[in-house]
Motif scaffolding. Structure first.
Motif, PDB file in Angstrom:
ATOM      1  N   LEU A   1       0.905  -1.448   0.106  1.00 21.71           N
ATOM      2  CA  LEU A   1       0.062   0.124   0.018  1.00 21.71           C
ATOM      3  C   LEU A   1       0.934   1.323  -0.160  1.00 21.71           C
ATOM      4  CD1 LEU A   1      -2.676  -1.244   2.353  1.00 21.71           C
ATOM      5  CD2 LEU A   1      -2.934  -0.879  -0.148  1.00 21.71           C
ATOM      6  N   THR A   2       2.005   1.174   0.393  1.00 21.24           N
ATOM      7  CA  THR A   2       2.931   2.435   0.290  1.00 21.24           C
ATOM      8  C   THR A   2       3.323   2.704  -1.316  1.00 21.24           C
ATOM      9  OG1 THR A   2       4.841   1.020   0.836  1.00 21.24           O
ATOM     10  CG2 THR A   2       3.781   1.946   2.617  1.00 21.24           C
ATOM     11  N   PHE A   3       3.403   1.479  -1.967  1.00 20.42           N
ATOM     12  CA  PHE A   3       3.740   1.591  -3.327  1.00 20.42           C
ATOM     13  C   PHE A   3       2.663   1.914  -4.186  1.00 20.42           C
ATOM     14  CE2 PHE A   3       7.009  -1.097  -1.460  1.00 20.42           C
ATOM     15  CZ  PHE A   3       8.148  -0.290  -1.535  1.00 20.42           C
ATOM     16  N   HIS A   4       1.289   1.529  -3.870  1.00 24.63           N
ATOM     17  CA  HIS A   4       0.197   1.500  -4.837  1.00 24.63           C
ATOM     18  C   HIS A   4      -1.114   2.209  -4.318  1.00 24.63           C
ATOM     19  CE1 HIS A   4       2.335  -2.294  -5.802  1.00 24.63           C
ATOM     20  NE2 HIS A   4       2.165  -1.724  -6.995  1.00 24.63           N
TER      21      HIS A   4
ATOM     22  N   VAL B   1       3.993  11.979  -5.911  1.00 26.17           N
ATOM     23  CA  VAL B   1       3.499  11.729  -7.509  1.00 26.17           C
ATOM     24  C   VAL B   1       2.886  10.487  -7.433  1.00 26.17           C
ATOM     25  CG1 VAL B   1       4.021  11.722  -9.730  1.00 26.17           C
ATOM     26  CG2 VAL B   1       5.198  13.168  -8.233  1.00 26.17           C
ATOM     27  N   VAL B   2       1.819  10.249  -8.129  1.00 25.20           N
ATOM     28  CA  VAL B   2       0.893   9.023  -8.497  1.00 25.20           C
ATOM     29  C   VAL B   2       1.122   8.756  -9.786  1.00 25.20           C
ATOM     30  CG1 VAL B   2      -1.111   8.018  -8.363  1.00 25.20           C
ATOM     31  CG2 VAL B   2      -0.578   9.577  -6.551  1.00 25.20           C
ATOM     32  N   THR B   3       1.972   7.802 -10.503  1.00 20.96           N
ATOM     33  CA  THR B   3       1.966   7.709 -11.890  1.00 20.96           C
ATOM     34  C   THR B   3       0.789   6.735 -12.354  1.00 20.96           C
ATOM     35  OG1 THR B   3       3.405   5.828 -11.537  1.00 20.96           O
ATOM     36  CG2 THR B   3       4.222   7.750 -11.488  1.00 20.96           C
TER      37      THR B   3
ATOM     38  N   ARG C   1       7.892   2.083 -14.370  1.00 19.41           N
ATOM     39  CA  ARG C   1       9.023   2.569 -15.178  1.00 19.41           C
ATOM     40  C   ARG C   1       9.116   3.910 -14.668  1.00 19.41           C
ATOM     41  NH1 ARG C   1       8.944   1.717 -20.283  1.00 19.41           N
ATOM     42  NH2 ARG C   1       7.066   0.422 -20.475  1.00 19.41           N
ATOM     43  N   ALA C   2       8.160   4.706 -14.759  1.00 18.32           N
ATOM     44  CA  ALA C   2       7.945   6.082 -14.464  1.00 18.32           C
ATOM     45  C   ALA C   2       8.344   6.283 -12.964  1.00 18.32           C
ATOM     46  CB  ALA C   2       6.805   6.607 -15.046  1.00 18.32           C
ATOM     47  N   ALA C   3       7.643   5.503 -11.995  1.00 18.27           N
ATOM     48  CA  ALA C   3       7.679   5.653 -10.657  1.00 18.27           C
ATOM     49  C   ALA C   3       9.211   5.305 -10.267  1.00 18.27           C
ATOM     50  CB  ALA C   3       6.468   4.685 -10.090  1.00 18.27           C
ATOM     51  N   LEU C   4       9.657   4.383 -10.881  1.00 11.28           N
ATOM     52  CA  LEU C   4      11.216   4.008 -10.836  1.00 11.28           C
ATOM     53  C   LEU C   4      12.173   5.411 -10.989  1.00 11.28           C
ATOM     54  CD1 LEU C   4      13.699   2.391 -10.022  1.00 11.28           C
ATOM     55  CD2 LEU C   4      13.345   1.330 -12.141  1.00 11.28           C
ATOM     56  N   ALA C   5      11.912   5.900 -12.329  1.00  8.58           N
ATOM     57  CA  ALA C   5      12.598   7.063 -12.531  1.00  8.58           C
ATOM     58  C   ALA C   5      12.340   8.228 -11.606  1.00  8.58           C
ATOM     59  CB  ALA C   5      12.400   7.450 -14.061  1.00  8.58           C
ATOM     60  N   LEU C   6      11.366   8.515 -11.151  1.00  8.90           N
ATOM     61  CA  LEU C   6      10.982   9.453 -10.264  1.00  8.90           C
ATOM     62  C   LEU C   6      11.539   9.262  -8.812  1.00  8.90           C
ATOM     63  CD1 LEU C   6       7.285  10.127 -11.072  1.00  8.90           C
ATOM     64  CD2 LEU C   6       9.036  11.833 -11.470  1.00  8.90           C
ATOM     65  N   ALA C   7      11.608   7.936  -8.323  1.00  4.35           N
ATOM     66  CA  ALA C   7      12.073   7.562  -7.125  1.00  4.35           C
ATOM     67  C   ALA C   7      13.575   7.904  -7.063  1.00  4.35           C
ATOM     68  CB  ALA C   7      11.946   6.328  -6.605  1.00  4.35           C
TER      69      ALA C   7
ATOM     70  N   LYS D   1       3.726   6.868  -5.786  1.00  4.07           N
ATOM     71  CA  LYS D   1       3.084   5.534  -5.886  1.00  4.07           C
ATOM     72  C   LYS D   1       2.674   5.479  -7.217  1.00  4.07           C
ATOM     73  CE  LYS D   1       0.983   5.737  -1.353  1.00  4.07           C
ATOM     74  NZ  LYS D   1      -0.185   4.968  -0.819  1.00  4.07           N
ATOM     75  N   GLU D   2       2.225   4.282  -7.795  1.00  3.32           N
ATOM     76  CA  GLU D   2       1.556   3.710  -9.038  1.00  3.32           C
ATOM     77  C   GLU D   2       0.205   3.538  -8.913  1.00  3.32           C
ATOM     78  OE1 GLU D   2       2.227   0.146 -12.146  1.00  3.32           O
ATOM     79  OE2 GLU D   2       3.219   0.095 -10.344  1.00  3.32           O
ATOM     80  N   MET D   3      -0.458   3.910  -9.686  1.00  8.30           N
ATOM     81  CA  MET D   3      -1.948   3.763  -9.814  1.00  8.30           C
ATOM     82  C   MET D   3      -2.399   2.562 -10.422  1.00  8.30           C
ATOM     83  SD  MET D   3      -5.033   6.037 -11.180  1.00  8.30           S
ATOM     84  CE  MET D   3      -5.094   5.706 -12.737  1.00  8.30           C
ATOM     85  N   LEU D   4      -2.870   1.446  -9.473  1.00  2.43           N
ATOM     86  CA  LEU D   4      -3.202   0.295 -10.317  1.00  2.43           C
ATOM     87  C   LEU D   4      -4.274   0.287 -11.341  1.00  2.43           C
ATOM     88  CD1 LEU D   4      -2.912  -2.081  -7.075  1.00  2.43           C
ATOM     89  CD2 LEU D   4      -1.299  -1.708  -8.862  1.00  2.43           C
TER      90      LEU D   4
END
Length: 164
Positions: free
Chosen positions: A34-37, A96-98, A110-116, A123-126
Motif C-alpha cells: 500500500l505504500t507503493f500503490h 506523485v501518482v503515476t 518505470r516512471a515511478a522508478l525514474a521519479l524515485a 506511488k503507482e496507480m493500479l
C-alpha cells in the motif's frame, strides 16, 4: 484417494502447496504494498474532493496516448523525459501518482522508478488509464471531456463505492 491429515490435504492442490505467510509477514508485505500503490477509485475520490488531494497525478504515456485520453488535471510527462524534465514540472515535496495504459503495461512502474531515483515520493496507480475509464470516471481527450458507463466487472453500478 482419502486424505488423512491436513498437511497431506493442503499439499494436494496448488493453493496451499506453499503455505500462507505468517500473519506478521503478511501484514508487513501488504502494508508495504500500500505504500507503493493506489487504486483508481481512491485516486478519483481524492481528486473529486474539495481541496488539495496532497499529490499530483502523472501520465507517463506518449503524446498520442495522452491526446487519446487522460485523467483531468494530470501532468503529462512521458517516462523517457522524466530525467530531464521532472524537476521543472514537479515539486519534490508533493507525492506523485503515476499511471500508464493499464494492468498489462509497466510504463507507470518505470516512471515511478525514474521519479524515485530522482528523489520524488511516488506511488503507482493500479489499473492505469484503462481502469479509470472502465470505472466510469471522466477523462479528457484532444476533442474535450468524455465519460463511459462503469463496467459492472470493474466497478459497482448502483453504489458509490465497492465497500472494500
Amino acid at each position: 484417494m482419502v486424505m488423512t491429515s491436513r498437511s497431506t490435504a493442503t499439499a494436494a492442490h496448488p493453493v496451499l502447496r506453499v503455505p500462507p505467510a505468517s500473519p506478521a509477514a503478511a501484514a508487513a508485505y501488504f502494508g508495504a504494498s500500500l505504500t507503493f500503490h493506489a487504486d483508481v477509485s481512491d485516486v478519483a475520490a481524492a481528486l473529486a474532493a474539495d481541496g488539495d488531494p496532497g499529490f499530483v497525478v502523472l501520465d507517463s504515456r506518449s503524446t498520442a496516448s495522452w491526446d487519446q485520453g487522460h485523467i483531468p488535471g494530470a501532468v503529462h510527462l512521458p517516462t523517457a523525459l522524466i530525467p530531464e524534465q521532472a524537476a521543472a514540472l514537479l515539486d519534490p515535496a508533493v507525492p506523485v501518482v503515476t499511471y500508464c495504459w493499464g494492468p498489462g503495461c509497466d510504463g507507470a512502474t518505470r516512471a515511478a522508478l525514474a521519479l524515485a531515483q530522482l528523489g520524488f515520493h511516488v506511488k503507482e496507480m493500479l489499473g492505469g488509464f484503462e481502469y479509470w475509464v472502465r470505472e466510469g470516471f471522466t477523462y479528457e481527450t484532444w476533442e474535450g471531456g468524455a465519460r463511459r458507463a462503469a463496467d459492472p466487472l470493474t466497478a459497482p453500478v448502483d453504489a458509490a463505492d465497492c465497500g472494500c
